[in-house]
Scaffold this motif. Sequence first.
Motif, mmCIF file in Angstrom:
data_model
loop_
_atom_site.group_PDB
_atom_site.id
_atom_site.type_symbol
_atom_site.label_atom_id
_atom_site.label_comp_id
_atom_site.label_asym_id
_atom_site.label_seq_id
_atom_site.Cartn_x
_atom_site.Cartn_y
_atom_site.Cartn_z
ATOM 1 N N PHE A 172 -5.272 -3.246 3.041
ATOM 2 C CA PHE A 172 -4.728 -1.821 2.520
ATOM 3 C C PHE A 172 -3.300 -3.218 2.494
ATOM 4 O O PHE A 172 -3.033 -3.226 1.668
ATOM 5 N N MET A 173 -3.281 -4.815 3.309
ATOM 6 C CA MET A 173 -2.921 -5.410 3.875
ATOM 7 C C MET A 173 -3.058 -6.219 2.765
ATOM 8 O O MET A 173 -1.692 -6.768 1.810
ATOM 9 N N THR A 174 -3.761 -6.479 2.218
ATOM 10 C CA THR A 174 -4.586 -7.242 1.319
ATOM 11 C C THR A 174 -4.022 -6.570 -0.358
ATOM 12 O O THR A 174 -3.412 -7.761 -0.945
ATOM 13 N N TYR A 175 -4.656 -5.123 -0.302
ATOM 14 C CA TYR A 175 -3.990 -4.555 -1.594
ATOM 15 C C TYR A 175 -2.874 -4.422 -1.858
ATOM 16 O O TYR A 175 -2.679 -4.286 -3.466
ATOM 17 N N VAL A 176 -2.134 -4.932 -0.705
ATOM 18 C CA VAL A 176 -0.572 -4.409 -1.315
ATOM 19 C C VAL A 176 0.214 -5.823 -1.557
ATOM 20 O O VAL A 176 0.943 -5.646 -2.217
ATOM 21 N N MET A 177 -0.879 -6.719 -1.206
ATOM 22 C CA MET A 177 -0.008 -8.065 -1.376
ATOM 23 C C MET A 177 -1.082 -9.032 -2.755
ATOM 24 O O MET A 177 -0.482 -9.283 -3.869
ATOM 25 N N THR A 178 -2.125 -7.792 -3.324
ATOM 26 C CA THR A 178 -1.903 -8.380 -4.383
ATOM 27 C C THR A 178 -1.531 -7.370 -5.744
ATOM 28 O O THR A 178 -1.176 -7.432 -6.558
ATOM 29 N N SER A 179 -1.889 -5.783 -5.506
ATOM 30 C CA SER A 179 -1.471 -4.553 -6.513
ATOM 31 C C SER A 179 0.133 -5.380 -6.436
ATOM 32 O O SER A 179 0.809 -4.898 -7.488
ATOM 33 N N GLY A 180 0.377 -4.948 -4.969
ATOM 34 C CA GLY A 180 2.183 -5.170 -5.300
ATOM 35 C C GLY A 180 2.604 -6.876 -5.683
ATOM 36 O O GLY A 180 3.582 -6.525 -6.640
ATOM 37 N N TRP A 181 3.103 -7.245 -4.493
ATOM 38 C CA TRP A 181 3.555 -8.883 -4.818
ATOM 39 C C TRP A 181 3.339 -9.560 -6.339
ATOM 40 O O TRP A 181 3.423 -9.737 -7.297
ATOM 41 N N SER A 182 1.598 -9.400 -5.596
ATOM 42 C CA SER A 182 1.572 -10.701 -7.943
ATOM 43 C C SER A 182 1.194 -9.690 -8.754
ATOM 44 O O SER A 182 1.382 -10.035 -9.949
ATOM 45 N N GLY A 183 1.433 -7.888 -8.541
ATOM 46 C CA GLY A 183 1.568 -7.245 -9.652
ATOM 47 C C GLY A 183 2.933 -7.194 -10.530
ATOM 48 O O GLY A 183 2.814 -6.977 -10.992
ATOM 49 N N LEU A 184 3.542 -7.314 -9.472
ATOM 50 C CA LEU A 184 5.322 -7.473 -10.354
ATOM 51 C C LEU A 184 5.177 -9.205 -10.386
ATOM 52 O O LEU A 184 6.388 -8.687 -11.899
ATOM 53 N N SER A 185 4.882 -9.831 -10.485
ATOM 54 C CA SER A 185 4.693 -10.906 -10.875
ATOM 55 C C SER A 185 3.903 -10.986 -12.671
ATOM 56 O O SER A 185 4.633 -11.299 -13.403
ATOM 57 N N PHE A 186 3.293 -10.483 -11.952
ATOM 58 C CA PHE A 186 2.463 -10.218 -13.518
ATOM 59 C C PHE A 186 3.107 -9.162 -14.744
ATOM 60 O O PHE A 186 4.067 -9.162 -16.064
ATOM 61 N N GLU A 187 4.314 -7.987 -14.190
ATOM 62 C CA GLU A 187 5.395 -7.354 -14.567
ATOM 63 C C GLU A 187 5.943 -7.912 -15.120
ATOM 64 O O GLU A 187 6.826 -8.095 -16.288
ATOM 65 N N LEU A 188 6.852 -9.056 -14.203
ATOM 66 C CA LEU A 188 7.639 -9.849 -14.778
ATOM 67 C C LEU A 188 7.615 -10.643 -15.684
ATOM 68 O O LEU A 188 8.320 -10.414 -16.765
ATOM 69 N N LEU A 189 6.458 -11.082 -16.080
ATOM 70 C CA LEU A 189 6.094 -12.297 -16.818
ATOM 71 C C LEU A 189 5.571 -11.651 -18.108
ATOM 72 O O LEU A 189 5.936 -12.470 -19.233
ATOM 73 N N GLN A 190 5.131 -10.038 -18.377
ATOM 74 C CA GLN A 190 4.459 -9.678 -19.298
ATOM 75 C C GLN A 190 3.278 -10.742 -20.128
ATOM 76 O O GLN A 190 4.107 -11.187 -21.494
ATOM 77 N N PRO A 191 2.395 -10.850 -19.414
ATOM 78 C CA PRO A 191 1.982 -11.804 -19.999
ATOM 79 C C PRO A 191 1.247 -11.082 -21.297
ATOM 80 O O PRO A 191 0.796 -12.086 -22.299
ATOM 81 N N VAL A 192 0.965 -9.973 -21.664
ATOM 82 C CA VAL A 192 0.243 -9.422 -22.867
ATOM 83 C C VAL A 192 0.516 -9.571 -23.951
ATOM 84 O O VAL A 192 1.021 -10.079 -25.359
#
Length: 750
Positions: free
Chosen positions: A492-512
């Motif tokens: 769950f630590m790795t899940y927080v980093m992947t879905s949380g940290w990286s997820g926020l960066s993709f939310e900010l970037l709006q890739p689609v």
Amino acid sequence: MDIPALLTSAGMNIGISLGMFSLYSILRKQPLNVKVYFGHRLAQGRKRNENFCFERFAPSASWIRKSWQATEEDIFACGGIDAVVFLRIVIFSIRIFAIATILCTFLVLPLNYMGDGMKGTVDTTPMDLLTIGNVREGSSWLWAHCFTLYVISACACTLLYFEYGNVARMRAEQVQRFPTRPSNFTVVVRGVPWSSVESYSESVGKFFSNYYASSYISHQIVYRFGAVQQLMEDAEKMYKVMTTVPVLPSIPDKQCCKPNAERCGLCGARSNSFKKVDGGSSLTSHRVGDELREKECEAALVFFRSRFDALVVSQTIQSADPMLWVTEQAPEPLDVFWQNLCVPYNLLWIRKISVFIASIVFSVLFLLPTTFVQGLTKIQYLQNAFPFLRGVSDRSYINLITGYLPSLVLTVFLIIVPPLMMLFSTLEGRVSRSTRKRSACVKVLIFMFWNVYFSNILSGSWIERMGKLTVTSPKDLATLLAELIPRQASFFMTYVMTSGWSGLSFELLQPVPLVGNWLFKCVLMKEEDFVIPMTFSFHTELPRVLLFGLLGFTFCILAPLILPFLLIYFCFAFLVYRNQIMNVYYVKYQTDGSYWTLAHNATIFSLILTQVVAGILFGMKKASGASSCTIPLIICTALFNVFCKNRFLPLFKNRAAQEAIEMDRNDEQSGKLQEIVDNLPKAYDQFVLCGDQMQLPPKEDDEKHSDKPKKSGGSSSSSDSLEELEIVQLEDLSGDLTQSEAEEKIVPIN
């Protein structure tokens, strides 16, 4: 999972997050991307400088500063009360997990590490030494865990109480701030009985004029959504027929000049030509009227003279048959989901059962990717059953497979969940877009709690024991969770980093939208816009925040190393979501803060689950005193939840009659009531709202349809199209002007 695998995942996610944040700070300054990152608000400023500037291609943190400096009133003006409530949930998480991080890092974590309860145990990893499983049985150190649990629970309940009261106060202020909402005077009626002698419209008019003669004004029947455009075309044809004078055969001059009171007085005009048109228009009117009746639905919008009358009707059973004449308060005009209003009311229960079964089936099928994900983290346990995996476990990239890849695969699979749950909520027959999104949010949250939390714990433990995991009673399940939850902390630590940290960066970037806009403008060379302003995805983001809250509470004393990762996520989420709400997302409808009740219930569930698991684990560690002390804590938490529901929840379900009566009296004394009532039918014109798919919202100064307050600092709205809005120069956009510094522009959305 061992420490090298965890460090590999941390390095990957930190690199991705920093790269995405830096890339965003550059891309937001480019002219081509202005409508991707400023879709909600395009500021006006000086003439744009087209010369090359190095600062345009250099990363900067100006958006972080502007997000931090924005006030709650700025957030309210941009995102409404739902955005404020969502950010309050994030702030609540920051506060409670900051307290938990300090307590558990300096008190619980050292005791876990020095417990020496796993010496000589087979298959013990260094990560297990940091969990409560390393504390010896009967150790007095477990009282420190019990004390920490009491402090965290008391702080959480205190913060929940004050936040519940603040949100309830904001809901009350929302009613006073927008007194002229059309929904206050309108009721949705469903289940109108069919009659062979009269249409649905005639039945509705007869019923309400009979039983509510003093308060009933008028009604608007709902037509089948797919037929709205056809109805508009029929109306245009009828208008042309009625306004066109037919060419009649020549009539003798003697008859033409014969004195007639109905003559037009002009030479050559025939008085009976108007009679011919009347006859034709009457036939056409009857023909179109019959077509309209065939397209009527058994639902209508009924308008009343006062808020109190509409409130009474919406909360009253209208018939002895509860399946007929079902009433509820109408949503705002832009919030109405017209397609579902056409669904027969007696079929809704079948739809809900079907959706419930489909949700269960999907959750069961999702166990396959969950088990696959846990198989990646437990490759060493699968080597005996699958000999070909022995070669993989010796590779140099094994840390990448067991550390980063599982959380990435799970995150990718979870992308399909929110759209599917939104589809399920649509099929249930929700009559408003806001309630549909909230229903989808509930479904996603339940799915995340079960399939991300419980399923990963159980499937991972099943793989460790190679299918020997058996549960015969709820007591066995609780005991099993108490034993297995600490062992899944690293995943769950790795899940927080992947879905949380990286997820926020993709939310900010709006890739689609970003890639789509590039292809649309640069490759296809289109002049029109690819990017359409979006509403905030509460059904995607809120369940993630609440899931991380569940992880924080359940692991706070069992495996406290996860708390710093969660605290970093919530701090970045606070900045990222504020930026997105002020610049990207557009508000079309509101739930008036009803998401808070969902967050409150999820937090109470997380607290009680944490207390139950801790109590069972204390008992397994032969600390009967600490285990017994968790029982009063569980009871007090449950009683606190009951108190909050009795104190605040009625304010979220019903409106106060006192407020409605006082507002009616004030409007009647000022003479505004009649004006409001006269404009009600126009507000819910289905032909206008459904005919134009890019319907523009009204201006903020027209509070009949607006969910935003009119600010006194010069902020105003505009219903201009995107093409008509002037774009500010790049330097001003990169600074992200706050609400008090720039004029806000509202853009259309479907």
